[in-house]
Design a protein around this motif. Structure first.
Motif, short mmCIF file in Angstrom:
data_model
loop_
_atom_site.label_atom_id
_atom_site.label_comp_id
_atom_site.label_asym_id
_atom_site.label_seq_id
_atom_site.Cartn_x
_atom_site.Cartn_y
_atom_site.Cartn_z
N ILE A 1 -8.64 26.21 128.59
CA ILE A 1 -8.38 27.51 129.21
C ILE A 1 -7.16 27.40 130.12
O ILE A 1 -7.07 26.49 130.95
CB ILE A 1 -9.61 27.99 130.00
CG1 ILE A 1 -10.80 28.17 129.05
CG2 ILE A 1 -9.31 29.28 130.74
CD1 ILE A 1 -12.10 28.45 129.77
N VAL A 2 -6.23 28.31 129.98
CA VAL A 2 -5.05 28.36 130.84
C VAL A 2 -5.22 29.53 131.80
O VAL A 2 -5.28 30.69 131.38
CB VAL A 2 -3.76 28.53 130.02
CG1 VAL A 2 -2.55 28.62 130.95
CG2 VAL A 2 -3.60 27.38 129.04
N SER A 3 -5.34 29.23 133.09
CA SER A 3 -5.65 30.28 134.06
C SER A 3 -5.35 29.76 135.46
O SER A 3 -5.57 28.58 135.75
CB SER A 3 -7.12 30.68 133.96
OG SER A 3 -7.53 31.46 135.07
N ASP A 4 -4.87 30.65 136.34
CA ASP A 4 -4.69 30.29 137.75
C ASP A 4 -6.01 30.29 138.51
O ASP A 4 -6.10 29.77 139.61
CB ASP A 4 -3.73 31.27 138.42
CG ASP A 4 -2.30 31.14 137.93
OD1 ASP A 4 -1.94 30.03 137.47
OD2 ASP A 4 -1.56 32.13 137.99
N VAL A 5 -7.03 30.90 137.92
CA VAL A 5 -8.32 31.06 138.61
C VAL A 5 -9.36 30.07 138.10
O VAL A 5 -10.11 29.47 138.89
CB VAL A 5 -8.83 32.51 138.43
CG1 VAL A 5 -10.25 32.64 138.97
CG2 VAL A 5 -7.90 33.49 139.11
N ALA A 6 -9.43 29.90 136.78
CA ALA A 6 -10.49 29.11 136.16
C ALA A 6 -10.58 27.71 136.77
O ALA A 6 -9.58 27.03 136.95
CB ALA A 6 -10.26 29.01 134.66
N ILE B 1 -15.85 27.51 137.96
CA ILE B 1 -15.88 26.56 139.08
C ILE B 1 -15.60 25.11 138.70
O ILE B 1 -15.39 24.28 139.58
CB ILE B 1 -17.24 26.63 139.82
CG1 ILE B 1 -18.37 26.17 138.90
CG2 ILE B 1 -17.49 28.01 140.37
CD1 ILE B 1 -19.68 25.94 139.63
N SER B 2 -15.59 24.78 137.41
CA SER B 2 -15.46 23.38 137.00
C SER B 2 -14.12 23.13 136.32
O SER B 2 -13.91 23.57 135.18
CB SER B 2 -16.60 23.00 136.04
OG SER B 2 -16.33 21.74 135.43
N PRO B 3 -13.20 22.39 136.96
CA PRO B 3 -11.94 22.04 136.30
C PRO B 3 -12.16 21.24 135.02
O PRO B 3 -11.40 21.39 134.06
CB PRO B 3 -11.21 21.21 137.36
CG PRO B 3 -11.80 21.64 138.66
CD PRO B 3 -13.23 21.94 138.36
N ALA B 4 -13.22 20.43 134.97
CA ALA B 4 -13.51 19.64 133.78
C ALA B 4 -13.86 20.55 132.60
O ALA B 4 -13.40 20.33 131.48
CB ALA B 4 -14.65 18.66 134.05
N ALA B 5 -14.67 21.58 132.86
CA ALA B 5 -15.03 22.52 131.79
C ALA B 5 -13.80 23.28 131.32
O ALA B 5 -13.63 23.53 130.12
CB ALA B 5 -16.10 23.49 132.29
N VAL B 6 -12.92 23.63 132.24
CA VAL B 6 -11.69 24.35 131.88
C VAL B 6 -10.81 23.49 130.99
O VAL B 6 -10.27 23.94 129.97
CB VAL B 6 -10.95 24.78 133.15
CG1 VAL B 6 -9.56 25.34 132.81
CG2 VAL B 6 -11.76 25.82 133.92
#
Length: 468
Positions: free
Chosen positions: A388-393, A378-383
């Motif tokens: 992490i490369v992901s369409d969902v993360a 749920i956190s773009p900052a954590a991603v």
């Protein structure tokens, strides 16, 4: 770090000035109304009235007064100032978007008492006076230098905004004929009638007639015009309600005052129940303050420790619900403690298998990724921090938990700590089931009914298992 510094009474001279600028925003108005309890409709739009006074929100008059106080407390004289008196005259309203210059000027000093008088004014960008007045303060006699306080970030979110939109969407559809199972207390009966009054359902009350009527009388509820199908007790009520679905007399079930497992026993009966090729699963919908989307948490109520086949249905049912409610491409995160696949954590293996099943078309609709830890979901900052490369993360709509315990904890933490509004339904049977909790509010029951209604009408246009 920035500092603020005062001017002592010995450092102040007549003619000294200080000022700040501030642009009025809607959150300013809402925050001021929250702390002051001033809900003047001239300042706050309620979305239900029309008229020139509500076309553009204006500030509460004392909003400008607090800005004058801010200049006195932080600029001139600054920290250590004691406010003694204030007069204000209001000349024009301040509207959202106005840039205001707030200015004070020293007009008199009494060294013996430390009292300082100042002219105060607020001007708009055109130089017009919005507020004028005079202040008397007791200036500090000792020098003070302080770090500027770090204020908490305030997020204003009207509770249940997205749920309100869902209810409005559901109102455009025909009411859903719903068997309300054993509504023998004021909460379950009142919730069913409230859902009826909102146009969500047409209730058929199933249970002991005498108990239902007694509950209505005790709660002051009117049962006129409602169909009551008598059943001697809660278990029989569940069986009768399921039979009503088979007879075409109900398109949904709503849980009343009975245990969930008692209702589900009738639903899952192998000969008389409402089974389909899908496993029965539960989805919580959560309207979380500070989030820009509805979050769906599954399964937090029915499947205790799902195996791969059960998890497949959990994911598919949630995707179908999200699409029915208007999420064009639901983003599904399969949760675990880490974002890497490892044999030490079985949930990561299941997540990886589900992702591959989605790739192969065994699960259809949306985008699926996992395993993902909660923050990565749920956190773009954590991603970004973890690369992490992901369409969902970072942007997941649906949070699929590895077991009932973790799902239940996540949902209830969001409700009780984050102030989320919640609603939930069970899917995978022939009809949607509103599995309301004893602690659910009437609003939660209305939203659950809205979800069931929208999903039911959506499902009528699509064979089971085919997404929108």
């Amino acid at each position: 770090m920035d500092l603020i510094e005062n001017r002592t009474v010995d450092e102040i001279a007549v003619g000294d000035r200080a000022e700040i600028e501030r642009v009025l925003t809607r959150p300013d108005i809402a925050l001021f109304a929250t702390v002051s309890a001033d809900v003047n409709p001239a300042s706050l739009e309620d979305g239900e009235e029309e008229g020139p006074e509500l076309e553009q929100s204006i500030a509460h008059g004392m909003w400008a007064g607090t800005l004058i106080s801010a200049v006195l407390a932080t600029r001139l004289p600054g920290p250590g100032t004691v406010h003694v008196g204030q007069t204000l005259k209001f000349h024009q309203p301040v509207s959202v978007g106005d840039r205001i210059t707030v200015r004070v000027e020293v007009t008199g000093i009494d060294k013996s008492t430390g009292h300082v008088t100042l002219d105060c004014s607020c001007l708009n960008e055109a130089g017009e006076t919005i507020v004028s007045g005079h202040a008397e303060v007791e200036a500090p006699r000792t020098k003070i230098r302080r770090h500027i306080a770090r204020m908490p970030v305030s997020r204003l979110t009207a509770p249940g905004v997205r749920f309100g939109a869902l209810v409005e969407q559901a109102r455009t559809l025909d009411p859903l004929l719903t068997a309300v199972v054993h509504p023998c207390d004021d909460l379950s009966l009142g919730g069913a009638l409230a859902a009826r009054d909102e146009g969500m359902i047409t209730p058929v009350l199933v249970g002991p007639t005498a108990k239902i009527e007694a509950a209505a009388e005790q709660a002051g509820l009117d049962l006129s015009g409602l169909e009551i199908v008598d059943a001697p007790h809660s278990h029989a009520a569940a069986e009768v309600a399921v039979a009503l679905v088979h007879e075409g007399r109900a398109g949904a079930l709503m849980k009343g005052k009975l245990h969930t497992d008692e209702l589900l026993e009738a639903v899952l009966d192998k000969t008389k129940g409402l089974r389909t090729e899908r496993r029965l699963t539960h989805v919580f919908a959560l309207d979380v303050p500070g989030q820009n989307r509805t979050l769906f948490v599954t399964d937090a109520a029915i499947n205790i420790s799902p195996d791969l086949e059960s998890l497949k249905d959990i994911v598919q049912n949630a995707i179908d619900l999200a699409i029915a409610l208007g999420v064009e491409v639901p983003l599904v995160a399969l949760l675990s403690a880490v974002e890497t696949v490892t044999g030490k954590l079985p949930s990561t293996l299941l997540a990886a298998a589900i992702c591959k099943m989605h790739d192969r078309g065994q699960i259809v609709g949306g985008k699926v990724d996992g395993p993902l830890a909660f923050d990565n979901a749920i956190s773009p900052a954590a991603v970004a921090a973890k690369g992490i490369v992901s369409d969902v993360a970072g942007y997941a709509d649906i949070l699929v938990t590895p077991n009932l315990e973790s799902g239940n904890m996540i949902a209830k933490q969001l409700i009780h700590l984050a102030g989320a509004s919640s609603a939930g339904i069970a899917l995978g049977a022939r009809v949607p089931i509103m599995l309301t909790s004893r602690s659910d509010t009437v609003d939660a029951r209305i939203v659950s009914a809205a979800m069931a209604k929208v999903f039911y009408h959506w499902r009528q246009q699509r064979p089971l298992g085919v997404p929108g």
